[in-house]
Design a protein around this motif. Structure first.
Motif, mmCIF file in Angstrom:
data_model
loop_
_atom_site.group_PDB
_atom_site.id
_atom_site.type_symbol
_atom_site.label_atom_id
_atom_site.label_comp_id
_atom_site.label_asym_id
_atom_site.label_seq_id
_atom_site.Cartn_x
_atom_site.Cartn_y
_atom_site.Cartn_z
ATOM 1 N N GLU A 13 -6.118 -14.325 0.204
ATOM 2 C CA GLU A 13 -4.957 -14.867 -1.132
ATOM 3 C C GLU A 13 -6.045 -15.034 -2.820
ATOM 4 N N GLU A 14 -7.024 -15.484 -2.529
ATOM 5 C CA GLU A 14 -8.266 -15.487 -3.463
ATOM 6 C C GLU A 14 -8.571 -14.460 -3.696
ATOM 7 N N GLY A 15 -8.566 -13.827 -3.453
ATOM 8 C CA GLY A 15 -9.775 -12.287 -3.755
ATOM 9 C C GLY A 15 -9.085 -11.040 -3.605
ATOM 10 N N LYS A 16 -7.535 -11.044 -3.092
ATOM 11 C CA LYS A 16 -7.066 -9.353 -3.866
ATOM 12 C C LYS A 16 -6.564 -9.380 -4.514
ATOM 13 N N GLU A 17 -6.438 -9.712 -5.736
ATOM 14 C CA GLU A 17 -5.908 -9.331 -7.392
ATOM 15 C C GLU A 17 -7.198 -8.690 -7.520
ATOM 16 N N GLY A 18 -8.540 -9.305 -7.510
ATOM 17 C CA GLY A 18 -9.709 -8.444 -7.940
ATOM 18 C C GLY A 18 -9.885 -7.404 -7.349
ATOM 19 N N GLU A 19 -10.447 -7.585 -5.365
ATOM 20 C CA GLU A 19 -11.298 -6.974 -4.531
ATOM 21 C C GLU A 19 -10.808 -5.054 -4.413
ATOM 22 N N PHE A 20 -9.259 -5.066 -4.321
ATOM 23 C CA PHE A 20 -8.768 -3.522 -4.157
ATOM 24 C C PHE A 20 -7.718 -3.725 -5.108
ATOM 25 N N ALA A 21 -8.664 -4.141 -6.172
ATOM 26 C CA ALA A 21 -7.950 -3.474 -7.939
ATOM 27 C C ALA A 21 -8.011 -1.533 -8.266
ATOM 28 N N ALA A 22 -9.117 -1.390 -7.621
ATOM 29 C CA ALA A 22 -9.499 -0.299 -7.739
ATOM 30 C C ALA A 22 -8.416 1.137 -7.069
ATOM 31 N N ILE A 23 -8.513 0.773 -6.104
ATOM 32 C CA ILE A 23 -7.520 1.840 -5.121
ATOM 33 C C ILE A 23 -6.322 1.418 -4.592
ATOM 34 N N GLU A 24 -5.615 -0.153 -5.296
ATOM 35 C CA GLU A 24 -4.356 0.241 -5.071
ATOM 36 C C GLU A 24 -3.574 1.185 -5.293
ATOM 37 N N ASN A 25 -3.383 1.509 -6.339
ATOM 38 C CA ASN A 25 -2.915 2.875 -6.512
ATOM 39 C C ASN A 25 -3.003 4.076 -6.461
ATOM 40 N N LEU A 26 -4.414 4.312 -5.584
ATOM 41 C CA LEU A 26 -4.546 5.412 -5.096
ATOM 42 C C LEU A 26 -3.855 5.525 -4.187
ATOM 43 N N PRO A 27 -3.331 6.966 -3.627
ATOM 44 C CA PRO A 27 -2.637 7.211 -2.295
ATOM 45 C C PRO A 27 -3.672 6.618 -0.801
ATOM 46 N N GLY A 28 -1.709 6.709 -0.650
ATOM 47 C CA GLY A 28 -2.571 6.065 1.027
ATOM 48 C C GLY A 28 -3.161 5.500 1.238
ATOM 49 N N PHE A 29 -3.313 3.945 0.211
ATOM 50 C CA PHE A 29 -3.595 2.686 -0.350
ATOM 51 C C PHE A 29 -2.630 1.790 0.937
ATOM 52 N N GLU A 30 -1.562 2.688 1.318
ATOM 53 C CA GLU A 30 -0.593 1.162 2.229
ATOM 54 C C GLU A 30 0.017 2.177 3.384
ATOM 55 N N LEU A 31 -1.301 3.152 3.950
ATOM 56 C CA LEU A 31 -1.536 3.343 5.212
ATOM 57 C C LEU A 31 -3.121 2.635 5.741
ATOM 58 N N LEU A 32 -3.655 2.059 5.049
ATOM 59 C CA LEU A 32 -5.109 1.662 5.426
ATOM 60 C C LEU A 32 -4.273 -0.480 5.918
ATOM 61 N N SER A 33 -5.334 -0.132 6.766
ATOM 62 C CA SER A 33 -4.975 -2.216 7.103
ATOM 63 C C SER A 33 -6.087 -3.035 6.318
ATOM 64 N N ASP A 34 -5.635 -4.519 6.599
ATOM 65 C CA ASP A 34 -6.747 -5.345 5.571
ATOM 66 C C ASP A 34 -8.560 -5.146 5.734
#
Length: 420
Positions: free
Chosen positions: A332-353
């Motif tokens: 919860e603390e590092g989610k915003e800055g950690e995945f900002a570079a790839i969260e909008n790319l295709p296939g992001f929802e298929l990955l586990s944490d």
């Protein structure tokens, strides 16, 4: 005149009217049985000359006390008949001996004189020396029942027989194993002018054909024993539903595949017993390790083990909850800055944490990671099945990225460590 009809031995001058031996090379040389057996010689006559039995075999071999008064001529015909027709064909033997003898007389005389008499006792031993014992059947017969007794016909319907190509009355299939095996002997023939090499070659062909017949029978026995015919017709599933057994784990299924070559050396029941014994051995070994762990922790009674297991379960539960809570806070603390570079790319929802963390640290797009992951897992599965892998990794994957992804897939349990 009566004196003129008598015959005398030229050596001992004894009367030889009932039986005498006449030399075929010397004139007027007739010997009695005693002088003939002693090899008597007189004048130009020598013991190695040819002889002729005179009197036509009207004397008896067993003496006057033998029942029936069988002459030597009849005895000779009886021995010829037993060799020609075989033991038990008394009608044919009686016809060969002569019309004066009935089948019952022939049987009684042969059994009493040649089997139970002195001749039989001297020639037929009570125990056969060096007798070969057949260990393939419990009765100790001359041949194994698996080679002499055909298998009972399969209990299947006419439509299933046609589907399987099976002929129940002959216990054969339309297409047998090694269908062309009969060509080895179909053209063989024994000729009087065959030399030794040709004879040995024909024997080798017959031996190869017998081996193929034995292999056919072995395959039929395995198919019957392991219910392969029912499995082919789809009937084994119904039987399994009627008699449910314990659930087989994935590890046991893999072990069965490894032990499959043993099927040809064991029957179905023997193999099932062997596998069940291996399962019991694994259970016992696990129980022994558990008892050794109790001993290392100071537990000496089984009553104390229940309390120990409950306490250990509570400790592990608290530790697991603590790890989950800390990981959630970190996400919860590092989610915003950690995945900002790839969260909008295709296939992001298929990955586990964890995969999201890996792609973010490697600066690798989710679609490319999924492609590489699919290729690596596919190659791993093909290698486990013995199939050579021909897949090529993408050009954008260097050695560092490949090593990091392989380590991640190994730690996550996707592939085994030996494959990495």
């Amino acid at each position: 005149m009566a004196e003129l009809g008598k015959k005398y031995c030229v050596y001992c001058l004894a009367e030889v009217s009932p039986l005498r031996f006449r030399c075929t090379e010397c004139a007027d040389i007739e010997l009695c049985p005693e002088c003939f057996s002693a090899g008597a010689e007189i004048g130009p006559h020598r013991r190695w000359h040819g002889y002729q039995l005179v009197d036509g075999g009207r004397f008896t071999l067993w003496g006057a006390e033998a029942e029936g008064g069988w002459s030597s001529r009849e005895e000779q015909l009886l021995l010829d008949a037993i060799e020609q027709f075989g033991f038990g064909n008394w009608e044919d033997m009686a016809a060969h001996v002569g019309a004066s003898r009935t089948p019952q007389e022939v049987m009684e005389h042969y059994v009493s004189m040649y089997i139970h008499g002195n001749l039989g006792k001297a020639c037929i031993p009570d125990t056969i020396p060096n007798r070969v014992t057949d260990h393939t059947c419990p009765s100790g017969g001359p041949l194994s029942p698996s080679l002499t007794t055909p298998l009972p016909p399969l209990d299947i319907s006419v439509a299933e027989q046609q589907q399987l190509g099976y002929m129940p009355l002959r216990d054969d299939y339309e297409i047998e194993y090694d269908q062309d095996a009969e060509t080895l002997i179909s053209g063989l023939s024994v000729n009087y002018d065959d030399d030794d090499v040709e004879i040995e070659l024909k024997r080798a062909h017959v031996d190869m054909y017998v081996r193929k017949l034995k292999e056919r029978q072995r395959r039929k026995n395995i198919a019957r024993d392991y219910n392969l015919v029912l499995a082919f017709l789809g009937k084994d599933k119904k039987d399994k539903e009627k008699a449910p057994k314990r659930k087989i784990t994935k590890e046991e299924k893999e072990l069965r595949l490894k032990l499959r070559p043993l099927y040809q050396f064991m029957s179905c029941k023997e193999f099932e017993d062997f596998f069940e014994n291996m399962h019991k051995e694994r259970i016992l070994r696990a129980k022994i390790r558990e008892l050794q762990r109790y001993r290392r922790n100071g537990i000496t009674k089984m009553e104390e083990s229940a309390e120990y297991e409950a306490a250990r379960h509570k400790r592990e539960k608290r530790k697991e909850n603590k790890n989950i809570a800390s990981s959630k806070r970190g996400k919860e603390e590092g989610k915003e800055g950690e995945f900002a570079a790839i969260e909008n790319l295709p296939g992001f929802e298929l990955l586990s944490d964890r995969e999201k963390v890996l792609c973010s640290s490697l600066n690798l797009s989710p679609a490319r990671y999924v492609t590489v992951k699919t290729i690596i897992i596919k190659d791993h599965l093909q290698k486990r099945q013995g199939i050579p892998s021909k897949s090529r990794l993408p050009s954008y994957l260097d050695k560092v990225l490949k090593k990091r992804i392989l380590n991640f897939l190994t730690e996550s349990g996707w592939i085994s460590r030996d494959a990495s």
